[in-house]
Design an enzyme around this catalytic site. Sequence first.
Site, PDB file in Angstrom:
ATOM      1  N   LYS A  13       0.816  -1.221   0.000  1.00  0.00           N
ATOM      2  CA  LYS A  13       0.000   0.000   0.000  1.00  0.00           C
ATOM      3  C   LYS A  13       0.856   1.280   0.000  1.00  0.00           C
ATOM      4  CE  LYS A  13      -2.793   0.062   3.470  1.00  0.00           C
ATOM      5  NZ  LYS A  13      -2.950   1.336   4.145  1.00  0.00           N
ATOM      6  N   ARG A  85     -11.345   3.044   7.932  1.00  0.00           N
ATOM      7  CA  ARG A  85     -10.970   1.735   8.474  1.00  0.00           C
ATOM      8  C   ARG A  85     -12.171   1.077   9.139  1.00  0.00           C
ATOM      9  NH1 ARG A  85      -4.958   2.840   9.270  1.00  0.00           N
ATOM     10  NH2 ARG A  85      -4.035   0.875   9.881  1.00  0.00           N
ATOM     11  N   ARG A 119      10.931  -4.922   5.354  1.00  0.00           N
ATOM     12  CA  ARG A 119      10.482  -3.551   5.116  1.00  0.00           C
ATOM     13  C   ARG A 119      11.254  -2.541   5.968  1.00  0.00           C
ATOM     14  NH1 ARG A 119       4.117  -2.425   5.019  1.00  0.00           N
ATOM     15  NH2 ARG A 119       4.151  -2.153   7.247  1.00  0.00           N
ATOM     16  N   ARG A 152       9.726  -0.332  11.391  1.00  0.00           N
ATOM     17  CA  ARG A 152       8.650   0.110  12.276  1.00  0.00           C
ATOM     18  C   ARG A 152       8.445  -0.897  13.408  1.00  0.00           C
ATOM     19  NH1 ARG A 152       3.489   1.824   8.750  1.00  0.00           N
ATOM     20  NH2 ARG A 152       2.529   0.711  10.448  1.00  0.00           N
ATOM     21  N   ARG A 163      -2.378  -7.161  13.507  1.00  0.00           N
ATOM     22  CA  ARG A 163      -2.873  -6.125  12.584  1.00  0.00           C
ATOM     23  C   ARG A 163      -3.633  -6.747  11.414  1.00  0.00           C
ATOM     24  NH1 ARG A 163       2.459  -3.445  11.119  1.00  0.00           N
ATOM     25  NH2 ARG A 163       1.261  -2.233   9.638  1.00  0.00           N
TER      26      ARG A 163
HETATM   27  P1  AMP Z   1      -0.949   3.204   9.942  1.00  0.00           P
HETATM   28  O1  AMP Z   1       0.183   4.146   9.742  1.00  0.00           O
HETATM   29  O2  AMP Z   1      -2.017   3.340   8.873  1.00  0.00           O
HETATM   30  O3  AMP Z   1      -0.519   1.753  10.116  1.00  0.00           O
HETATM   31  O4  AMP Z   1      -1.660   3.625  11.319  1.00  0.00           O
HETATM   32  C1  AMP Z   1      -0.983   3.626  12.547  1.00  0.00           C
HETATM   33  C2  AMP Z   1      -1.987   3.760  13.691  1.00  0.00           C
HETATM   34  O5  AMP Z   1      -2.726   4.992  13.561  1.00  0.00           O
HETATM   35  C3  AMP Z   1      -3.069   2.686  13.756  1.00  0.00           C
HETATM   36  O6  AMP Z   1      -2.601   1.525  14.412  1.00  0.00           O
HETATM   37  C4  AMP Z   1      -4.165   3.392  14.535  1.00  0.00           C
HETATM   38  O7  AMP Z   1      -3.884   3.449  15.909  1.00  0.00           O
HETATM   39  C5  AMP Z   1      -4.081   4.807  13.980  1.00  0.00           C
HETATM   40  N1  AMP Z   1      -4.940   4.958  12.797  1.00  0.00           N
HETATM   41  C6  AMP Z   1      -4.536   5.062  11.490  1.00  0.00           C
HETATM   42  N2  AMP Z   1      -5.600   5.184  10.669  1.00  0.00           N
HETATM   43  C7  AMP Z   1      -6.700   5.155  11.449  1.00  0.00           C
HETATM   44  C8  AMP Z   1      -8.100   5.218  11.186  1.00  0.00           C
HETATM   45  N3  AMP Z   1      -8.591   5.342   9.954  1.00  0.00           N
HETATM   46  N4  AMP Z   1      -8.944   5.164  12.259  1.00  0.00           N
HETATM   47  C9  AMP Z   1      -8.476   5.057  13.505  1.00  0.00           C
HETATM   48  N5  AMP Z   1      -7.173   4.969  13.817  1.00  0.00           N
HETATM   49  C10 AMP Z   1      -6.277   5.014  12.812  1.00  0.00           C
END
Ligand code: AMP
Length: 207
Positions: A13, A85, A119, A152, A163
């Site tokens: 992604k 999400r 990654r 990460r 996840r």
């Molecule tokens: P990501 O960088 O997309 O993996 O997001 C990292 C973290 O940000 C996630 O584990 C959530 O805690 C929070 N987060 C990201 N996108 C959302 C979303 N659409 N709704 C709620 N929390 C989010």
Amino acid sequence: MKLILLGPPGSGKGTMSERLTKDFKLKHISPGEIFRDEIEKKTQLGQEIRKYMEGGGLVPDNLTNEIIKLEIEKQKKFLLDGYPRTIGQAQALSKVVKIDKVILLEVSEKTAIERISGRRICSQCETPFHIKFIPPKKTGICNKCGGKLMQRKDDAPASVKKRFQIYNEQVKHLKEFFQRKKLLRRIDASSTPKEVYHEIQKAVKDS
Ligand code: AMP
């Protein structure tokens, strides 16, 4: 053009959204990036968000929706990455803007875990790399900004499994939601980045 990119961790992604935003001149909107930025800047919002993110859960819908709405209203062309999400977020979004297409990247959990172990991400500009598939020109250094590459914390296998589980649970409902609206385009994301991107381009351009 207003796009949503959906896909589990390890589906490519990050890489695909980087190419899409560049080629189609779209603003990249990612709640994860916005949240990390707020936490780093130690804002009041950042303090509030931190407790949810560190616990591995989602930030509540009302907070996330409000932040994304503000971003969307500033843009004519964008790619949403990591949003919506939840069904609540998808419903809130559909009240704010008309989306053109939803690209869904599909990949098995086994392939995703293999990919994630290699990654790396730039600690400064967040550009994604992969030690095998997209190596940086200089080991450990970002091609774009010269920042240091890192892994990460949530890319550890146990965390990835969790996840993936959360993602599978949520995406079921999102898939139905966007399929009903005839916006969903499913892409097999298990092949090479070049092939996957070719399929995405076709899906974006097809009416
Ligand atoms: P990501 O960088 O997309 O993996 O997001 C990292 C973290 O940000 C996630 O584990 C959530 O805690 C929070 N987060 C990201 N996108 C959302 C979303 N659409 N709704 C709620 N929390 C989010």
